[in-house]
Write an enzyme that holds these catalytic residues in place. Structure first.
Site, PDB file in Angstrom:
ATOM      1  N   ASN A   4       0.880  -1.167   0.000  1.00  0.00           N
ATOM      2  CA  ASN A   4       0.000   0.000   0.000  1.00  0.00           C
ATOM      3  C   ASN A   4       0.917   1.216   0.000  1.00  0.00           C
ATOM      4  O   ASN A   4       1.464   1.579   1.043  1.00  0.00           O
ATOM      5  CB  ASN A   4      -0.891  -0.062   1.256  1.00  0.00           C
ATOM      6  N   ARG A  53      -2.612  -2.053  -3.441  1.00  0.00           N
ATOM      7  CA  ARG A  53      -3.772  -1.170  -3.286  1.00  0.00           C
ATOM      8  C   ARG A  53      -3.648  -0.063  -4.329  1.00  0.00           C
ATOM      9  O   ARG A  53      -2.640   0.656  -4.359  1.00  0.00           O
ATOM     10  CB  ARG A  53      -3.766  -0.569  -1.889  1.00  0.00           C
ATOM     11  N   HIS A  97     -12.469   3.793  -0.455  1.00  0.00           N
ATOM     12  CA  HIS A  97     -12.434   2.910   0.732  1.00  0.00           C
ATOM     13  C   HIS A  97     -13.096   1.561   0.455  1.00  0.00           C
ATOM     14  O   HIS A  97     -13.516   0.868   1.378  1.00  0.00           O
ATOM     15  CB  HIS A  97     -13.126   3.562   1.965  1.00  0.00           C
ATOM     16  N   ARG A 154      -8.584  16.692   5.275  1.00  0.00           N
ATOM     17  CA  ARG A 154      -9.407  17.002   4.088  1.00  0.00           C
ATOM     18  C   ARG A 154     -10.741  17.593   4.513  1.00  0.00           C
ATOM     19  O   ARG A 154     -11.290  17.228   5.550  1.00  0.00           O
ATOM     20  CB  ARG A 154      -9.654  15.728   3.271  1.00  0.00           C
ATOM     21  N   GLU A 162      -7.688  -4.059   5.161  1.00  0.00           N
ATOM     22  CA  GLU A 162      -7.605  -3.915   3.699  1.00  0.00           C
ATOM     23  C   GLU A 162      -6.530  -4.831   3.118  1.00  0.00           C
ATOM     24  O   GLU A 162      -6.691  -5.370   2.022  1.00  0.00           O
ATOM     25  CB  GLU A 162      -7.318  -2.460   3.343  1.00  0.00           C
TER      26      GLU A 162
END
Ligand code: ADP
Length: 391
Positions: free
Chosen positions: A9, A87, A175, A235, A373
């Site tokens: 990732n 990813r 996500h 963000r 993940e």
């Protein structure tokens, strides 16, 4: 000999690595390089979390990857990689599931970089680093957008002239690897809820919610970019596009300056002026830290309502991500105004981070399901290999 699947990732200045057995199920080791560059460092752990020896430096993604694999090889003699899973944030409209990377796939993914300029180039740099480090080993790309390709058109479209949608200006959602894992866990832990109307709240440094039924995404709070929806660590989340026009026209800000503002200087950090880290905000006695949490909680409450509306009701609310899995306070605060949708927490279960944290009498079940993940990527890489996709 240990046959294994490596999961990568790659972010702008970080690289997370995880090593799974050949079945893609059992974690063997993991590691993380932070602040990649002259200051960069690499840490490795075995499956139980005990530190493994690792070179301290991580001057580049390539160096971090080489260091990680050297560390894993020292602990697992005869290590043989059968695949590397990656990813990749953006799979656009074309990629609805994991895919073996070929030169043509890589070119397609590069063409999507303008849609996710702060993530995609780094993900692809990770793929190139792994191709150089492990020539001949299949590289499998897994996409954060793929889970959401089941959205109905009404949820994917912006009310712009139609040609913009046709040219790719649409809500993609992100996500997805996390939502994939959590829905899989839900099918295992509570199959009757998996059948029902589920809102999953992935609350981490990046944060979003997803409306899911029978393992399919119906709606999500993130849209064209990973900026939309909930406020996040740095963000802004949803913002009136008129603000952007004002910043450009009246304040003379360039696109690059606005991107920096919206991606890196907003959210919890911008509101509080203290930190992007929820732990720090919870511990702070600065009133602006408390106000930033208030706003985060309010936006989460509003979006649970929006996701439930997209599903025509709600049977379960599931928390995951660093904040969702660990913050007793934020979970309690979000749920305290959701009684109207049958949500009622059991506070001792919430404090204990139990799997089910709602009271037995509540109409809607509230759960905490840790996301993973990397495991989704390892399984997907294994499945692509088994399916004999061209590699
Ligand atoms: P990312 O989106 O980068 O993967 P994570 O899912 O690890 O991030 O989430 C990071 C967030 O989780 C940070 O805001 C951190 O403060 C928060 N967090 C982690 N543990 C706790 C805790 N015990 N209490 C409150 N917040 C926590």
């Amino acid at each position: 000999m240990t046959r294994a699947v490596l999961v990568l990732n790659a972010g702008s200045s970080s690289l997370k690595v995880a090593l799974f057995d050949a079945g893609g199920e059992r974690l063997l080791a993991r590691g993380q390089a932070d602040r990649i560059g002259p200051e960069g460092g690499l840490q490795l752990q075995d499956a139980q979390g005990a530190p493994l020896p690792a070179p301290a430096a991580a001057a580049s993604h390539q160096a971090a990857l080489a260091g990680a694999i050297a560390g894993f090889r020292a602990g697992l003699p005869g290590l043989e990689l059968i695949a590397v899973g990656h990813r990749v944030v953006h799979g656009g409209d074309a990629f609805t599931g994991p895919v073996a990377v070929t030169p043509a796939v890589l070119a397609q993914l590069e063409a999507l970089s303008p849609l996710a300029p702060l993530h995609q180039p780094h993900n692809l740099a990770g793929i190139r680093a792994a191709m150089a480090e492990f020539p001949g080993v299949p590289q499998i790309a897994c996409f954060d957008t793929a889970f959401h390709r089941s959205h109905p058109w009404v949820n994917d479209v912006f009310a712009l002239p139609r040609e913009f949608y046709d040219q790719g200006v649409r809500r993609y959602g992100f996500h997805g690897l996390s939502y994939d894992h959590v829905t899989g866990e839900l099918a295992r832990l509570a199959p009757h809820l998996w059948e029902g109307r589920v809102v999953i709240a992935h609350l981490g440094n990046g944060a979003s919610m997803c409306a899911v039924q029978r393992g399919r995404s119906v709606a999500s709070t993130m849209g064209f970019s990973a900026l939309d929806g909930l406020p996040m660590g740095t963000r802004c989340g949803q913002i009136d596009p008129g603000v952007i026009l004002y910043l450009m026209d009246q304040r003379g800000m360039t696109a690059a300056a606005i991107a920096d503002l919206l991606y890196r200087r907003s959210g919890l950090l911008g509101l509080s002026g203290v930190s992007n880290d929820m732990r720090v905000l919870e511990a702070s006695d600065n009133p602006d830290a408390a106000r930033a949490i208030d706003h985060f909680v309010f936006r989460c409450q509003r979006e649970v309502g929006a996701m439930a509306a997209a599903l025509g009701g709600i049977d379960a609310l599931v928390f995951c991500g660093g904040i969702g899995e660990h913050s007793t306070l934020v979970r309690a605060r979000i749920c305290e105004r959701l009684g109207w949708m049958g949500i009622e927490l059991d506070h001792s279960r919430n404090a204990a981070h139990a799997t089910v944290i709602s009271s037995d009498l509540a109409r809607t079940t509230v759960m905490v399901v840790p996301t993973d993940e990397e495991r989704v990527i390892a399984r997907a890489a294994r499945a692509v290999l088994a399916g004999g996709a061209p590699v």
